[in-house]
Each structure stands twice: as structure tokens, then as C-alpha cells.
Scaffold this motif. Structure first.
Motif, PDB file in Angstrom:
ATOM      1  N   GLY A   1       9.814  12.751   4.798  1.00 16.54           N
ATOM      2  CA  GLY A   1       8.556  13.360   4.393  1.00 16.54           C
ATOM      3  C   GLY A   1       7.732  12.576   3.404  1.00 16.54           C
ATOM      4  O   GLY A   1       6.732  13.087   2.894  1.00 16.54           O
ATOM      5  N   ALA A   2       8.107  11.340   3.112  1.00 17.93           N
ATOM      6  CA  ALA A   2       7.353  10.510   2.167  1.00 17.93           C
ATOM      7  C   ALA A   2       7.148   9.126   2.756  1.00 17.93           C
ATOM      8  O   ALA A   2       7.895   8.685   3.640  1.00 17.93           O
ATOM      9  N   HIS A   3       6.128   8.441   2.276  1.00 15.81           N
ATOM     10  CA  HIS A   3       5.890   7.069   2.724  1.00 15.81           C
ATOM     11  C   HIS A   3       7.083   6.199   2.334  1.00 15.81           C
ATOM     12  O   HIS A   3       7.665   6.352   1.254  1.00 15.81           O
ATOM     13  N   LEU A   4       7.436   5.272   3.217  1.00 15.61           N
ATOM     14  CA  LEU A   4       8.605   4.426   2.977  1.00 15.61           C
ATOM     15  C   LEU A   4       8.489   3.579   1.717  1.00 15.61           C
ATOM     16  O   LEU A   4       9.495   3.146   1.158  1.00 15.61           O
ATOM     17  N   ALA A   5       7.256   3.351   1.255  1.00 14.64           N
ATOM     18  CA  ALA A   5       7.090   2.556   0.030  1.00 14.64           C
ATOM     19  C   ALA A   5       7.745   3.238  -1.164  1.00 14.64           C
ATOM     20  O   ALA A   5       8.115   2.571  -2.138  1.00 14.64           O
TER      21      ALA A   5
ATOM     22  N   ASP B   1       0.486   2.044  -0.884  1.00 12.37           N
ATOM     23  CA  ASP B   1       1.880   1.600  -0.845  1.00 12.37           C
ATOM     24  C   ASP B   1       2.177   0.511  -1.866  1.00 12.37           C
ATOM     25  O   ASP B   1       3.345   0.229  -2.148  1.00 12.37           O
ATOM     26  N   TYR B   2       1.149  -0.106  -2.441  1.00  9.11           N
ATOM     27  CA  TYR B   2       1.376  -1.176  -3.419  1.00  9.11           C
ATOM     28  C   TYR B   2       2.014  -0.617  -4.687  1.00  9.11           C
ATOM     29  O   TYR B   2       3.148  -0.951  -5.049  1.00  9.11           O
ATOM     30  N   MET B   3       1.306   0.278  -5.382  1.00  8.71           N
ATOM     31  CA  MET B   3       1.855   0.841  -6.617  1.00  8.71           C
ATOM     32  C   MET B   3       2.993   1.805  -6.311  1.00  8.71           C
ATOM     33  O   MET B   3       3.883   2.001  -7.145  1.00  8.71           O
ATOM     34  N   ALA B   4       3.009   2.387  -5.107  1.00  5.58           N
ATOM     35  CA  ALA B   4       4.140   3.229  -4.722  1.00  5.58           C
ATOM     36  C   ALA B   4       5.431   2.428  -4.746  1.00  5.58           C
ATOM     37  O   ALA B   4       6.483   2.920  -5.190  1.00  5.58           O
ATOM     38  N   SER B   5       5.364   1.190  -4.284  1.00  2.00           N
ATOM     39  CA  SER B   5       6.559   0.346  -4.310  1.00  2.00           C
ATOM     40  C   SER B   5       6.952   0.013  -5.743  1.00  2.00           C
ATOM     41  O   SER B   5       8.141  -0.135  -6.054  1.00  2.00           O
ATOM     42  N   GLY B   6       5.952  -0.098  -6.625  1.00  2.00           N
ATOM     43  CA  GLY B   6       6.259  -0.315  -8.035  1.00  2.00           C
ATOM     44  C   GLY B   6       6.964   0.879  -8.644  1.00  2.00           C
ATOM     45  O   GLY B   6       7.915   0.739  -9.419  1.00  2.00           O
ATOM     46  N   ALA B   7       6.512   2.084  -8.292  1.00  2.00           N
ATOM     47  CA  ALA B   7       7.165   3.298  -8.789  1.00  2.00           C
ATOM     48  C   ALA B   7       8.612   3.370  -8.316  1.00  2.00           C
ATOM     49  O   ALA B   7       9.508   3.795  -9.064  1.00  2.00           O
TER      50      ALA B   7
END
Length: 491
Positions: free
Chosen positions: A61-65, A98-104
Motif C-alpha cells: 500500500g505504499a510507494h516502493l521508495a 520518490d526522491y525524498m521518500a528514499s531519503g526518509a
């Protein structure tokens, strides 16, 4: 659960303070300087929410990032998700959600970095990750200090009150008060939250600046001052097919005594943690993984554009042109190789407790390659394009004009290619190569991950200098003055 594009657009109508050309923008989803790009971001959310790409883009249910990868296979899956979104903008949206999501996700992989003797932000970092993933939010960031803003203590008689950089000016019940500015808030106007911090090393005495927090864009006292809008200057999608839809904008973030609740603070009055949150967690390497995938995609698009141009010009079979296309495709392969090699050389995070991340050495080296390769690729395509990209009708509407249309069609067409198709191709090429939008992207890619003097120095520090030196020394150790003239052979 992922949001639809419409739900994302509705989230932007929150009264945030955006300034453009001396006027406050009331609703970026309707304003001609921002609305098309907002819709482009909304299109990304629709791809994840309900499309054939949903299984590739999401997990649980969430983006893979937002997933903390636990294996090589997880890294590959995340890259495939990056690729889908990158292709949707042909690589021209650099700061997609997805950029900052990957940072999180990087913060969540190593939360212990946020625990210090001045403030324990570990729980907040984990909650930050959960909040973003659970709400499918668009996180953005501003982590660069304004240029030419040294520590106020470096100037005679300077005080912390003279500091133009975001810093803490007071503590109150329930939180802190911050004041100052940050640059460059790429895509910040389109986000739901903005992370404000510093990726630059700070002097020990700069503890007032040593703070990182994430706040909603509608927070009182928070303003974003936009640069000129290329979307706003675009005539139409036909005339400006990239800048009219993919101008993610860049802003100056200003905090005018903004109150930040403690639960939104990640680091506080600790220069090591404020710097290390990017470098001692997988956050920055995760950034590069997403960015390297986008860069590879962008080079694919530009190389495809070059091939179409040479075919339109009737030059694609000339040996020098074939060689130039081969050079471009070699650049694409280089960009792809960095992504795949970083994944294959993955490293454990916190002895495996934090999962895995792409190989750091190769990830950091990708920054060098990309910053040097992009202007070379653009220059190569400009040479292949020739003068046709600057001798174009002012507008595609000229093709429809009752008197002008026949002339334009007669003199801008090419053998086997109608004038409308050729003008359409050349306008796309100019938007990608020669427009003000294109010039911004040239500068953007050169400095995407910092200035060369920063990342080259860091590569020297982070690279495996010992192995290189040891190999060269082994050669020196294998022979001596007056020794066997035939040498000792392989060691």
C-alpha cells in the motif's frame, strides 16, 4: 494506501504562501505558472494508485521508495519503480516524490544516528518515515545555505541575529522558533512537507544552524519565493512540450519566526548529527540511486531525440553521424552500468539491522560521471541537430494560418516528413537543448549532487585508495636495482 492524482492536487490547496513576480499565488493547481507541472506530478500518483504499473510501483500500500530494502532483489525492485516514474517525465522531473521518500527510508534504516547528547530524534525520524509512507505524501527539502552566507561570527562584530541562514532563535513550550532562509527548494511548491536542514559541514560554534525539521507547506511564517516560471512563459505544449509540463521550479525558502513542534524536529543543536543524518544513514546513497536511474532515463530520451533528428535531416546513415549516435548510446550504457553496479555491490546497513543500500563507492562516483557527461551529451546532439532548431515558426499556430500556413508547410517540411511533424520534432529538440528551460537543466545536472570541488574531494576520501596504492606498491616491490633482468614474473 496510495493517493489518486486528484487527491494529491486537492492537498495542494492549503493556503501555502508562494510568491512569483511580486504576487502571491493563491492556488498553484490553477495558476498558469504551475498548473501543468502539478498535473504531471498528479499523473505520477495515478500511475501508482491505479494503473498497470501499480504492482511495480507499490508494496503493502505504499510507494516502493518508502521501503527499507533488505536484499539485492529489493534494490532492483525499487529501481524498477524509479524507472517507471522517470520515464513519465522523460527524466526532466528531478525531484519527484520518490526522491525524498528514499531519503526518509534511509533515516528509518539507521535511526540511531539521530540520538545525541543534545537531542534524541530517533523516534521522530521513524515517525517521519511512517507519516510520509502512510499518507503517501510528497516530501521535498531545502538543505543548502544561501551562497555567500558565512557564519556571522566570521565578521567583525557579527552576532547570531545577523545570520541569514535558517537557525534556532528561541525555544518555547512544545517546540522551537526558527528564522532565516535556505536554497534551492526544487519542486518545493508542489510538496506536502518540506525538510529544512543542512547537508554542509558546520563549524562547532554554529550550533544555532545545526537543526533539521520537516513541516507542512502551509505552516504560518513559511514562504517560498519562486524563480521565473518556464511553464508560465510557454506558449503551448506543442511549442514548449517539456517546459510547459515539467518545470518543477526552484524556490528560496524563508522562515519568518516559524514555530516547529518538537515532534517535527529531527536534529537539534548538534553539528555532527545535522551533517551525519545524510551521510551516516543510507539517505544520500538512496538519493543517488533514484537520481542515477532518472539520469539514465534522461540520456535514453536525449539519445532517442538525436536519432529522430538525424533521420529527419536525412543524415543518419553518414559515417560521422553514425559514430556520434554510437557515442551517445555509449553514454547511455555508462549511466545504466553505474546503476546496476551500485546495486550489485550493495552494502549492509548497521551490520544488516538496517537492511542494505547500494554500494557507496560506485554511488558517489556516479555524481562525477553524470555532472561531466550531461553537457557533453547535449553538445553532441546540438551538433547533430544543426541550424533547423533555431529557424522555426514562432508558434505552431502558424501552420494553421490561412495565408502563412501554406508557406510554412512548404518551406519547413522535409522529404517524406510533413511540415507539422518536423516542426513538432524541432520544437521538442529546442526545448530540450537550447531554451532557457534547457539551460537550467544543463546547470542543474552539473550541480545535481553538489559542486565538483565537494564531490571530487569526497570521492578521494571515500574511495578505496588503499587497494589502489597497495596494487601499485606490489609492482614496485616485485623488482630491485641489480635484480633479475627478466623479473620475477607474476606474483
Amino acid at each position: 494506501m496510495t493517493r489518486s492524482g486528484q487527491e494529491y492536487l486537492e492537498s495542494l490547496r492549503d493556503g501555502r504562501t508562494i510568491w512569483l513576480d511580486g504576487e502571491r499565488v493563491e492556488d498553484i493547481t490553477l495558476h498558469p505558472a504551475f498548473r501543468n507541472t502539478a498535473r504531471s506530478f498528479a499523473g505520477l500518483y495515478d500511475l501508482a494508485h491505479d494503473s498497470a504499473h501499480t504492482p511495480v510501483l507499490t508494496r503493502d500500500g505504499a510507494h516502493l521508495a518508502y521501503t527499507v530494502p533488505r536484499s539485492y532483489e529489493d534494490l532492483v525492485a525499487r529501481r524498477r519503480a524509479y524507472k517507471v516514474w522517470a520515464e513519465a517525465s522523460f527524466g526532466f522531473l528531478g525531484r519527484t516524490p520518490d526522491y525524498m521518500a528514499s531519503g526518509a527510508a534511509g533515516f528509518a534504516a539507521a535511526p540511531g544516528v539521530f540520538t545525541t547528547d543534545t537531542f534524541d530524534g530517533a523516534a521522530n525520524a521513524l515517525a517521519f518515515h511512517r507519516r510520509l509512507a502512510g499518507g503517501d505524501l510528497f516530501p521535498t527539502f531545502t538543505i543548502t545555505n544561501p551562497q555567500g552566507a558565512p557564519s556571522p561570527y566570521d565578521a567583525a562584530g557579527g552576532t547570531a541575529q545577523d545570520d541569514p541562514v535558517v537557525r534556532v532563535v528561541a525555544e518555547k513550550d512544545g517546540g522551537i522558533v526558527v528564522r532565516g532562509a535556505k536554497m534551492i527548494g526544487t519542486a518545493a511548491v508542489f510538496g506536502n512537507e518540506v525538510v529544512v536542514g543542512t547537508i554542509e559541514p558546520l563549524a562547532p560554534r554554529d550550533v544555532d544552524r545545526a537543526v533539521c525539521f520537516s513541516i507542512p507547506l502551509d505552516t504560518p511564517g513559511l514562504s517560498l519565493i519562486s524563480r521565473v516560471s518556464y511553464e508560465g512563459a510557454a506558449r503551448s505544449v506543442f511549442d514548449n512540450p517539456l517546459s510547459s509540463r515539467f518545470d518543477e521550479n526552484d524556490t528560496l525558502l524563508v522562515c519568518d519566526d516559524v514555530f516547529v513542534p518538537w515532534e517535527s524536529v529531527l536534529t537539534y543543536r548538534n553539528v555532527d548529527a545535522s551533517f551525519g543524518m545524510w551521510w551516516r544513514t543510507p539517505a544520500y546513497v538512496n538519493f543517488v540511486h533514484q537520481a542515477a536511474t532518472r539520469f539514465w532515463t534522461k540520456l535514453e530520451f536525449l539519445s532517442g531525440l538525436a536519432i529522430l533528428l538525424t533521420k529527419s535531416n536525412g543524415t543518419h546513415q553518414l559515417p560521422p553521424v553514425t559514430q556520434a549516435v554510437g557515442r551517445l548510446l555509449g553514454m547511455v550504457a555508462q549511466a545504466k552500468a553505474f546503476v546496476l553496479a551500485a546495486e550489485a555491490s550493495y552494502e549492509e546497513v548497521d551490520e544488516g539491522r538496517g537492511g542494505v543500500m547500494p554500494g557507496k563507492d560506485i554511488s558517489l562516483a556516479q555524481r562525477i560521471m553524470a555532472g561531466e557527461l550531461y553537457p557533453r551529451a547535449v553538445q553532441e546532439i546540438k551538433l547533430l541537430a544543426g541550424g533547423g532548431v533555431i529557424q522555426l515558426p514562432a508558434s505552431g499556430e502558424d501552420l494553421l494560418h490561412p495565408e502563412l500556413g501554406p508557406l510554412v508547410r512548404r518551406y519547413t517540411g522535409a522529404a517524406g516528413r510533413p511540415a507539422e511533424d518536423r516542426v513538432k520534432l524541432l520544437k521538442l529538440a529546442w526545448d530540450a537543448l537550447g531554451s532557457e528551460f534547457a539551460s537550467r537543466h544543463d546547470q542543474y545536472e552539473r550541480f545535481y549532487h553538489g559542486a565538483p570541488h565537494v564531490y571530487l574531494t569526497q570521492q578521494a576520501w571515500e574511495g578505496d585508495t588503499a587497494s589502489c596504492e597497495r596494487l601499485a606498491q606490489s609492482c614496485l616491490d616485485g623488482y630491485a636495482l641489480g635484480g633479475d633482468p627478466e623479473g620475477t614474473g607474476p606474483r
